[in-house]
Write a protein that holds these residues in place. Structure first.
Motif, PDB file in Angstrom:
ATOM      1  N   HIS A  60      10.308   2.637  -2.677  1.00 13.54           N
ATOM      2  CA  HIS A  60      11.459   1.987  -3.297  1.00 13.54           C
ATOM      3  C   HIS A  60      11.446   2.251  -4.801  1.00 13.54           C
ATOM      4  O   HIS A  60      10.407   2.088  -5.452  1.00 13.54           O
ATOM      5  N   PRO A  61      12.590   2.639  -5.371  1.00 14.23           N
ATOM      6  CA  PRO A  61      12.613   3.029  -6.794  1.00 14.23           C
ATOM      7  C   PRO A  61      12.351   1.868  -7.756  1.00 14.23           C
ATOM      8  O   PRO A  61      11.945   2.104  -8.893  1.00 14.23           O
ATOM      9  N   THR A  62      12.566   0.636  -7.324  1.00 13.91           N
ATOM     10  CA  THR A  62      12.380  -0.514  -8.217  1.00 13.91           C
ATOM     11  C   THR A  62      11.047  -1.206  -7.985  1.00 13.91           C
ATOM     12  O   THR A  62      10.282  -1.446  -8.923  1.00 13.91           O
ATOM     13  N   THR A  63      10.760  -1.538  -6.722  1.00 14.49           N
ATOM     14  CA  THR A  63       9.550  -2.305  -6.419  1.00 14.49           C
ATOM     15  C   THR A  63       8.319  -1.428  -6.219  1.00 14.49           C
ATOM     16  O   THR A  63       7.191  -1.918  -6.297  1.00 14.49           O
ATOM     17  N   GLY A  64       8.529  -0.136  -5.941  1.00 14.48           N
ATOM     18  CA  GLY A  64       7.400   0.752  -5.652  1.00 14.48           C
ATOM     19  C   GLY A  64       6.833   0.563  -4.262  1.00 14.48           C
ATOM     20  O   GLY A  64       5.865   1.234  -3.871  1.00 14.48           O
ATOM     21  N   GLU A  65       7.435  -0.328  -3.477  1.00 15.80           N
ATOM     22  CA  GLU A  65       6.951  -0.608  -2.126  1.00 15.80           C
ATOM     23  C   GLU A  65       7.314   0.535  -1.177  1.00 15.80           C
ATOM     24  O   GLU A  65       8.393   1.116  -1.271  1.00 15.80           O
ATOM     25  N   LEU A  66       6.393   0.849  -0.242  1.00 18.14           N
ATOM     26  CA  LEU A  66       6.688   1.834   0.790  1.00 18.14           C
ATOM     27  C   LEU A  66       7.527   1.180   1.882  1.00 18.14           C
ATOM     28  O   LEU A  66       7.160   0.144   2.430  1.00 18.14           O
TER      29      LEU A  66
END
Length: 503
Positions: A434-440
């Motif tokens: 995710h571009p904002t949270t960095g979550e996969l």
């Protein structure tokens, strides 16, 4: 002093002691609001008027909000029904509680979405339980709606509660800048000394050009910095933008589009995929069965071959499932849980006749699953289905297809994880960051169709296939952190107005 007629009228309507709102000044001066606004700003620039600006926020009940004031919020009604049914002691089937609550249509999704958010209880594997410590009588959102309905102010209402009600489309927020006008000392002096009305025109006409009159008239000055009313036109929904972009990309990669029914025989949805009939995903936990007559017309030879694959397996080493298989169940109708039912129809030759390799097909259509609602799951969503039939295909070809596809959306960090599917081997899931949270975020599932799928269909070549999540792709391209921000009853309209598909 000579001034245009509109400015003279505005000056005469203004007061040196009381602040006058522009809309009231316009009414007293006999001017249109936009004309009065322009005149006021011109007089301010001349130092004759002072303009004070204040931001004003007002809230108004929507029709849906007013309805819930009368009937109660859906999640509150669901909670009270659940408590009456004793689910604060032991869970009960979610469908039974929903039926007893009297909720219908969109209210069901609204209730389920907010039930867990407010801590009223839990929904797990199709069962619902109520939290005995929750207090539905003190629901802050219901209290705010009731206060507004009675004409009360919202000054004491928590801002987060108001934001939530606006996002739920139960309140309309009206934000505007209120401008008030007062005469300056210079304005008072000008009025005392006397002001004459200057003859001015606000546009150049063909007649003025023909007669030469334009050389002798005084033109009204325009204030290009004056505020204009905000106009919001319609736009294509960001999810539809994403879908259309996906179609453009896949067509550009040589694919053709598939179409087919949303409600179909379980035979096409699951049996052809070598999904055992006693698999948990084929029970009411995940499946939306329809109370309609079964599908009568299925290819009899294909039904026999699929049944044989389930009972006996395929090939010398095939063993089948050793589990019950019923043709009646295969003919039963349900909402498709994946668009792979379309792939089965096309690969079998039922839709467009027998296909010779190479072939590439895709669809971007809606599917339905009895999932638990959360930031990445909905009960209905769009799936990007696709498959390629050719000779000597490998997992490397499949992975390369995904790399090429996602690069068209600026996504270059796709990750792959081995996975198990009853219908593909080998199989793997796809993840994007995710571009904002960095979550996969899991964005798809894929693999090579097994012989137990292809042989009954009469396909003698390799087929690689996938199901990708359109909403999750949109989350990666727009930065949305919750799938419910994109569509549904809780969609963030302000976010959607500004969101664009990037690629």
């Amino acid at each position: 002093m000579k001034l245009p007629e509109s400015q003279v009228a505005a000056l005469n309507a203004a007061s040196a002691t009381d602040e006058t709102p522009i809309d009231r000044l316009a009414e007293e001066a006999g001017l249109k609001p936009e004309t009065a606004t322009q005149a006021v700003f011109e007089l301010r620039d001349e130092g004759l008027l002072e303009v004070t600006e204040r931001e004003s926020v007002e809230y108004e009940l929507t029709d849906e909000g007013a309805e819930y004031v009368e009937s109660g919020l859906p999640e509150v009604r669901l909670y009270r029904t659940a408590v009456e049914a004793g689910t604060d002691d032991a869970p009960a089937q979610m469908g039974r509680i929903i039926g007893a609550s009297g909720l219908e249509g969109p209210e069901i999704d609204i209730a389920l979405a907010n039930f867990g958010r407010k801590g009223y209880g839990d929904i797990d594997s199709g069962e619902l339980s109520a939290d005995p410590d929750a207090d539905a009588d003190d629901d802050p959102e219901a209290a705010a709606l009731a206060a507004l309905a009675e004409g009360g102010a919202v000054d004491d209402v928590d801002a987060d509660v108001l934001d939530q009600l606006v996002s739920r489309n139960l309140l309309d927020r009206h934000e505007r800048v209120v401008r008030t006008i007062t005469l300056t000392d210079a304005g008072v002096t000008a009025l005392m000394e006397g002001i004459e009305t200057a003859e001015t025109v606000d546009r150049l006409t063909p007649e003025m050009l023909t007669s030469g009159e334009w050389q002798d008239v005084e033109f009204t000055e325009y204030n290009v910095e004056a505020d204009a009313p905000e106009v919001r036109g319609g736009k294509t929904h960001v999810l539809r933008q994403t879908a259309e972009r996906v179609k453009d990309v896949l067509v550009g990669m040589g694919f053709q589009e598939m179409e087919g029914p949303h409600a179909d025989a379980d035979f096409w949805i699951n049996d052809c995929l070598f999904m055992p009939q006693d698999h948990p995903a084929r029970t009411h936990w995940d499946r939306f069965a329809l109370d309609v007559p079964p599908i009568e017309h299925l290819p009899e030879d294909l039904v026999d071959r699929v049944e044989s694959a389930h009972r006996e397996g395929v090939g010398e080493d095939g063993d089948g499932y050793h589990s019950p298989w019923s043709e009646d169940f295969a003919r039963a109708v349900a909402l498709r849980g994946h668009t792979t039912s379309l792939s089965m129809r096309y690969l079998s030759g039922t839709e467009v006749g027998e296909l010779e390799p190479p072939q590439r097909y895709f669809s971007v259509e809606k599917v339905y699953r009895n999932d638990t609602l959360d930031a990445t799951h909905l009960l209905e969503f769009f799936q990007i289905e696709g498959w390629v039939m050719a000779e000597n295909l490998s997992v490397r070809d499949l992975m390369g297809t995904f790399v090429e596809f996602y690069e068209q959306f600026g996504i270059t960090d796709i990750q792959f994880k081995p996975h198990y599917n009853p219908y593909t081997e080998p199989s793997f899931e796809l993840f994007g960051k995710h571009p904002t949270t960095g979550e996969l975020i899991e964005i798809g599932n894929s693999g090579m169709f097994r012989d137990e799928v292809l042989e009954p269909l009469g396909v003698e070549h390799d087929v690689m296939a996938w199901g990708l999540a359109l909403e999750r792709l949109a989350m990666l391209t727009t930065g949305a952190e919750d799938i419910r921000d994109l569509h549904g009853t809780l969609a963030d309209l302000d976010f959607l107005r500004g969101a664009e598909v990037t690629y």
